[in-house]
Design a protein around this motif. Sequence first.
Motif, mmCIF file in Angstrom:
data_model
loop_
_atom_site.group_PDB
_atom_site.id
_atom_site.type_symbol
_atom_site.label_atom_id
_atom_site.label_comp_id
_atom_site.label_asym_id
_atom_site.label_seq_id
_atom_site.Cartn_x
_atom_site.Cartn_y
_atom_site.Cartn_z
ATOM 1 N N GLY A 77 0.693 -1.171 -0.147
ATOM 2 C CA GLY A 77 -0.080 0.218 -0.011
ATOM 3 C C GLY A 77 0.861 1.201 -0.031
ATOM 4 N N GLU A 78 0.177 2.386 0.414
ATOM 5 C CA GLU A 78 0.884 3.596 0.322
ATOM 6 C C GLU A 78 1.539 3.988 1.517
ATOM 7 O OE1 GLU A 78 -1.811 6.657 -1.279
ATOM 8 O OE2 GLU A 78 -1.175 8.042 0.166
ATOM 9 N N ALA A 79 0.889 4.207 2.555
ATOM 10 C CA ALA A 79 1.546 4.708 3.984
ATOM 11 C C ALA A 79 0.521 4.285 4.933
ATOM 12 C CB ALA A 79 1.734 6.050 3.784
ATOM 13 N N PRO A 80 0.955 4.005 6.387
ATOM 14 C CA PRO A 80 0.074 3.790 7.502
ATOM 15 C C PRO A 80 -0.897 5.270 7.649
ATOM 16 C CG PRO A 80 2.325 3.541 8.016
ATOM 17 C CD PRO A 80 2.492 4.220 6.850
ATOM 18 N N GLY A 81 -2.357 4.709 8.130
ATOM 19 C CA GLY A 81 -3.156 5.828 8.268
ATOM 20 C C GLY A 81 -3.284 5.921 9.995
ATOM 21 N N GLU A 84 -3.449 2.493 11.846
ATOM 22 C CA GLU A 84 -2.278 1.777 11.494
ATOM 23 C C GLU A 84 -0.904 2.270 12.449
ATOM 24 O OE1 GLU A 84 -3.972 2.749 9.086
ATOM 25 O OE2 GLU A 84 -4.827 0.958 8.329
ATOM 26 N N PRO A 90 -0.101 -2.736 9.326
ATOM 27 C CA PRO A 90 -0.821 -2.297 8.151
ATOM 28 C C PRO A 90 -2.035 -2.538 8.027
ATOM 29 C CG PRO A 90 0.785 -4.236 7.822
ATOM 30 C CD PRO A 90 0.683 -3.707 9.041
ATOM 31 N N PHE A 91 -2.853 -1.849 7.221
ATOM 32 C CA PHE A 91 -4.111 -1.985 6.761
ATOM 33 C C PHE A 91 -4.968 -2.777 7.946
ATOM 34 C CE2 PHE A 91 -2.163 -1.404 2.712
ATOM 35 C CZ PHE A 91 -3.158 -0.513 2.006
ATOM 36 N N ASN A 117 3.787 -1.446 3.453
ATOM 37 C CA ASN A 117 3.531 -0.096 2.463
ATOM 38 C C ASN A 117 4.618 0.351 2.182
ATOM 39 O OD1 ASN A 117 0.691 0.643 3.028
ATOM 40 N ND2 ASN A 117 1.304 0.292 5.222
ATOM 41 N N HIS A 197 -6.475 1.418 -4.714
ATOM 42 C CA HIS A 197 -6.228 1.346 -3.345
ATOM 43 C C HIS A 197 -7.817 1.147 -2.594
ATOM 44 C CE1 HIS A 197 -5.333 2.553 0.582
ATOM 45 N NE2 HIS A 197 -4.086 2.549 0.434
#
Length: 225
Positions: A77-81, A84, A90-91, A117, A197
């Motif tokens: 993926g892109e980056a942790p939110g 996360e 992750p995710f 990510n 995504h």
Amino acid sequence: MEEVKKFLEFLRLLGYDEVKVPSINGERLEMGTFEPIEELKKLEEEAKSCCKCRLCKTRTNVVFGEGAPQTNLMLVGEAPGEQEDLQGRPFVGRAGQLLTRFLNLYGVSRNKVYITNVVKCRPPNNRNPAPDEIAACYPFLEKQIEFISPEVILCLGAFAARTILNLPEKTPISKIRGKEHRVEIGGKEITVIPTFHPAYLLRNRRGEPEFQKDLERALKLAGLV
Ligand code: URA
């Protein structure tokens, strides 16, 4: 390199813990066996104390990645939110729950794949990761790919696809999804499948059939379904 790794793994299966090779000056040289799982753990420890970019100042946890260390399928993926960053996994937020549901739809649990990510620390307010942050973090991703040595990488969103396929910054996901790409990492040819995504799917449910097609293709190529 890939052949050497496979050969050492094969010897390990036969019960050899070390391999001795003759050195050029006549002495015998001991060569440690290649232990991808150990290497991955060491890399995670390194990432946990990384401060190569500004994101280390605002993160709660480094989100290194999780799942099967020896799998044929990596999801990037892109980056942790926010979730996360709080949980160090992750995710696991809303987009992650959707991703988990899609995997489960095919009878695949998260621990059968490896999820990570491009950027291992949360960008403040979930902004896009900056090019210098991606560049600073890329060696971690590259080594993860090398150690896990998957057959297939499913790129979740444009950031992952552009980074792994080394494409220009503005390349839209619509231009690259729906196709199989090939990339060489650590001496191994890997199939790369770019897709939407999961966070995009939360806003645009119409993208789900295409996402599902890409996921199914990746799972089949990886031999997981
Ligand atoms: N979005 C991502 O790209 N990665 C995560 O881990 C969570 C949300």
